[in-house]
Each structure stands twice: as structure tokens, then as C-alpha cells.
Design a protein around this motif. Structure first.
Motif, PDB file in Angstrom:
ATOM      1  N   HIS A 200       0.933  -1.275   0.054  1.00 34.24           N
ATOM      2  CA  HIS A 200       0.015   0.137  -0.093  1.00 34.24           C
ATOM      3  C   HIS A 200       0.658   1.299  -0.052  1.00 34.24           C
ATOM      4  N   GLN A 204       0.925   4.220  -3.014  1.00 37.84           N
ATOM      5  CA  GLN A 204       0.831   5.764  -2.667  1.00 37.84           C
ATOM      6  C   GLN A 204       1.988   6.660  -3.215  1.00 37.84           C
ATOM      7  N   THR A 207       1.991   7.131  -6.993  1.00 37.40           N
ATOM      8  CA  THR A 207       1.205   8.285  -7.147  1.00 37.40           C
ATOM      9  C   THR A 207       1.771   9.685  -6.927  1.00 37.40           C
ATOM     10  N   ALA A 208       2.476   9.759  -5.819  1.00 38.55           N
ATOM     11  CA  ALA A 208       3.075  10.804  -5.353  1.00 38.55           C
ATOM     12  C   ALA A 208       4.361  11.259  -6.299  1.00 38.55           C
ATOM     13  N   THR A 264      -2.157  11.483   7.752  1.00 39.84           N
ATOM     14  CA  THR A 264      -1.921  10.229   6.808  1.00 39.84           C
ATOM     15  C   THR A 264      -0.777  10.386   6.062  1.00 39.84           C
ATOM     16  N   GLN A 266      -0.983   9.889   2.891  1.00 39.61           N
ATOM     17  CA  GLN A 266      -1.369  10.843   1.704  1.00 39.61           C
ATOM     18  C   GLN A 266      -0.962  12.154   1.899  1.00 39.61           C
ATOM     19  N   THR A 267      -1.382  12.591   2.738  1.00 41.45           N
ATOM     20  CA  THR A 267      -1.052  14.135   3.303  1.00 41.45           C
ATOM     21  C   THR A 267       0.458  14.640   3.290  1.00 41.45           C
ATOM     22  N   LEU A 269       2.699  12.546   1.775  1.00 36.42           N
ATOM     23  CA  LEU A 269       3.404  12.451   0.279  1.00 36.42           C
ATOM     24  C   LEU A 269       2.887  13.805  -0.396  1.00 36.42           C
ATOM     25  N   ALA A 270       1.821  14.079   0.043  1.00 38.51           N
ATOM     26  CA  ALA A 270       1.565  15.516  -0.934  1.00 38.51           C
ATOM     27  C   ALA A 270       2.329  16.539  -0.462  1.00 38.51           C
TER      28      ALA A 270
END
Ligand SMILES: NC(=O)c1ccc[n+]([C@@H]2O[C@H](COP(=O)([O-])OP(=O)(O)OC[C@H]3O[C@@H](n4cnc5c(N)ncnc54)[C@H](OP(=O)(O)O)[C@@H]3O)[C@@H](O)[C@H]2O)c1
Length: 279
Positions: A200, A204, A207-208, A264, A266-267, A269-270
């Protein structure tokens, strides 16, 4: 003024902690580094501090009200920290960066002995026990960052998941423990908000970074390649605990103490997009 020494100020938790402290009025931030000429954080006073040079400790701890201690991962950590804490005034606060499941780490209970030195120091102490930092995916000094750039997340997990934590959230908890009342004598188990397998994480990351990153499961022996002595032993214990699922449980401690949810992946990595895409 409240004077705070942040050891390891150039590190993954030290840097965000120094930023948080510097943003608070009335805080004098000493940025401890073994090479203070490299400390360029706005609001932090470059301060010589080396575990290898005890002659730096008296000046670094002079009149400090609180110290953030990044545990040096070496066999003599308990003795070093014990000696450092004797330099502090009796009412100083100490926040130790330890790790999850410290009770079973190292020879003769090395990690727990390190914590016990702090607990028995007579100072106001708090111990932080975080899971794996998300920042290991981007820190140039850690082996994963280069691999991610090359599209491969080589990691020995045994299929277990990890509750990765953003080091900025560890820093936010450390800030509370260093400056606010009510954290004395507490051991905080810290994690991010979700437990993720390496598959997982790789999805992610893909994508990043904008190209495919695949998880490649390696053996623990492969993960230990090139390591020797205490560092090898410690890394072995770490990956054995990864396989055992030690880093999987999610805790709500970050949200409970800081009043906002842990970040998270995701945050993270963003927020790290520029670094990940080598902009
Ligand atoms: N990384 C993780 O996922 C993770 C998870 C749980 C717990 N932990 C624990 O967190 C602690 C920090 O690990 P990390 O990997 O995140 O490292 P880090 O804080 O990113 O970097 C280590 C820091 O130590 C400083 N340092 C190096 N040599 C030094 C010396 N001789 N004297 C004083 N400071 C020195 C370095 O700064 P200068 O070069 O400026 O001195 C650097 O800021 C370790 O105890 C580790 O076990 C890490």
C-alpha cells in the motif's frame, strides 16, 4: 523566556520541533548539532552539542528549562544520557525520543535501560515511543529515498503492516510535553492514523512521485547487508519486530494530545511532492 535545547535539530523530528517552538512567543530555541555551522533554521540558535564530546554539554544545557533528547542509537546511550541529565537543573523537563515496544529492544534491555535513566533522573520526564517515521521515505540520509527514486521499495516486512507516523506529529507531541503541564511521568505510544503494508505504501508513493514504485520484499539478512556491530544488532531487532507486527497498532495519542488527527501518508506525500519529484 523559556529556554529549550533541541538535540538532533537537523534530524527528522528535531527540525519540525524547532519550527514549532520558534513560532511560540517567549521561547528561546537552542538547535543542537554536532556541526552547528550547518544549522540554518530560522529562530533556532545554532548550538554545539555532540554525544562524542561531553565538553559541549555544559554550554548547550546552560540555564535550559527543557531538553528534547533524541536517543543516540549506540550501545552507551544509557550512560551518555545519564551523564547529560546531571547537567540539567533539578526542575528541568526532559522529553526522550524512544520507540515503539521499547521494552524488548537491545541487549540487556538497552532501550528500556535508556528510558529508565530518564525516568530515574529526578527531572520532569516524558517518553515518546513512535512507530516508523514517514520521513524515512524521503530522507536523503536513509537508504530508502534513493531506491524510491529508482522505482523500488526494497523492504523486509514479512507482510506486516506499519502504522507510519509523520515526524511532524511527533514534534507536535514533543512541543506539548516540553512546554505544557500534565505530561510529566507519561509514556506516549505514538502512531499515524492507519496501518499500511509496504504494498500500500508503494502504491501511494507511485502516485506521489509520478512513476511506478514497487515493493520488493527482501530478507532480514539482505536488510542487514553492510551493517556491523551494534547498528547491525539494532537493525536486526527492528526488522524482527516489523515482521512480528509490533509497529502495526494504531494509537490515538497524537489526536488526544494535540487536538487534531495524526497526518495520513497521503498528506505527508502531498506535502513532500517537491522533494519526491526532485523539483
Ligand atoms: N526513523 C524512524 O522511523 C524511527 C522510528 C522510531 C524511533 N526512531 C528513533 O528516533 C531517533 C532518531 O532517529 P532518526 O533516524 O530519525 O534520526 P534523525 O533524528 O533524523 O537524525 C539523527 C540526528 O542525530 C544527530 N547526530 C548525529 N551524530 C551526532 C552526535 N555525535 N552528537 C549529537 N547528535 C548527533 C544528527 O544531527 P547532526 O549531524 O547535526 O549532529 C541528526 O540530527 C533514534 O533513536 C531512532 O531509533 C526512529
Amino acid at each position: 523566556m523559556t529556554r529549550v535545547l533541541v538535540t538532533g535539530v537537523r534530524g527528522k523530528t528535531g527540525t519540525p520541533l524547532a519550527h514549532l517552538l520558534a513560532a511560540r512567543p517567549g521561547i528561546d530555541v537552542l538547535g543542537g548539532s554536532s556541526d552547528p555551522t550547518t544549522v540554518t533554521l530560522e529562530g533556532a540558535q545554532p548550538t554545539a552539542f555532540s554525544w562524542d564530546d561531553a565538553s559541549t554539554w555544559a554550554a548547550a544545557t546552560d540555564a535550559v528549562d527543557a531538553v528534547y533528547v533524541v536517543r543516540p542509537d549506540r550501545a552507551d546511550a544509557p550512560e551518555l544520557i545519564d551523564a547529560l541529565l546531571t547537567e540539567l537543573s533539578a526542575d528541568a523537563r526532559v522529553v526522550l525520543l524512544s520507540e515503539r515496544d521499547a521494552d524488548s529492544v537491545g541487549p540487556d534491555g538497552w532501550a528500556v535501560r535508556t528510558e529508565q535513566v530518564v525516568r530515574g533522573s529526578g527531572r520532569q520526564w516524558t517518553v515518546l515511543r513512535p512507530s516508523w517515521f514517514m520521513q524515512v521515505l524521503t530522507d536523503e540520509r536513509f537508504y530508502l529515498a534513493q531506491l524510491v527514486e529508482e522505482g523500488e521499495l526494497a523492504f523486509s516486512s514479512g507482510g506486516a503492516s506499519l502504522a507510519w507516523i509523520d515526524a511532524r506529529d511527533i514534534a507536535a507531541v514533543a512541543e506539548c510535553a516540553l512546554l505544557d503541564d500534565g505530561h510529566e511521568g507519561q509514556v506516549y505510544e505514538l502512531s499515524g492514523p492507519e496501518s499500511l503494508t509496504l504494498t500500500h505504501v508503494a502504491e501511494q508513493l507511485s502516485t506521489a512521485v509520478g512513476h511506478r514504485v514497487a515493493h520488493r520484499e527482501i530478507t532480514i539478512d539482505e536488510a542487514l547487508e553492510g551493517l556491523r556491530g551494534f547498528e547491525r544488532d539494532l537493525t536486526l531487532w527492528t526488522f524482527e519486530r516489523v515482521h512480528a507486527g509490533t509497529f502495526a497498532p494504531v494509537t490515538d495519542t497524537v489526536e488526544r494530545l494535540t487536538g487534531r488527527p495524526a497526518r495520513t501518508l497521503q498528506t505527508f506525500l502531498a506535502d513532500s511532492a517537491a522533494v519526491l519529484r526532485r523539483d
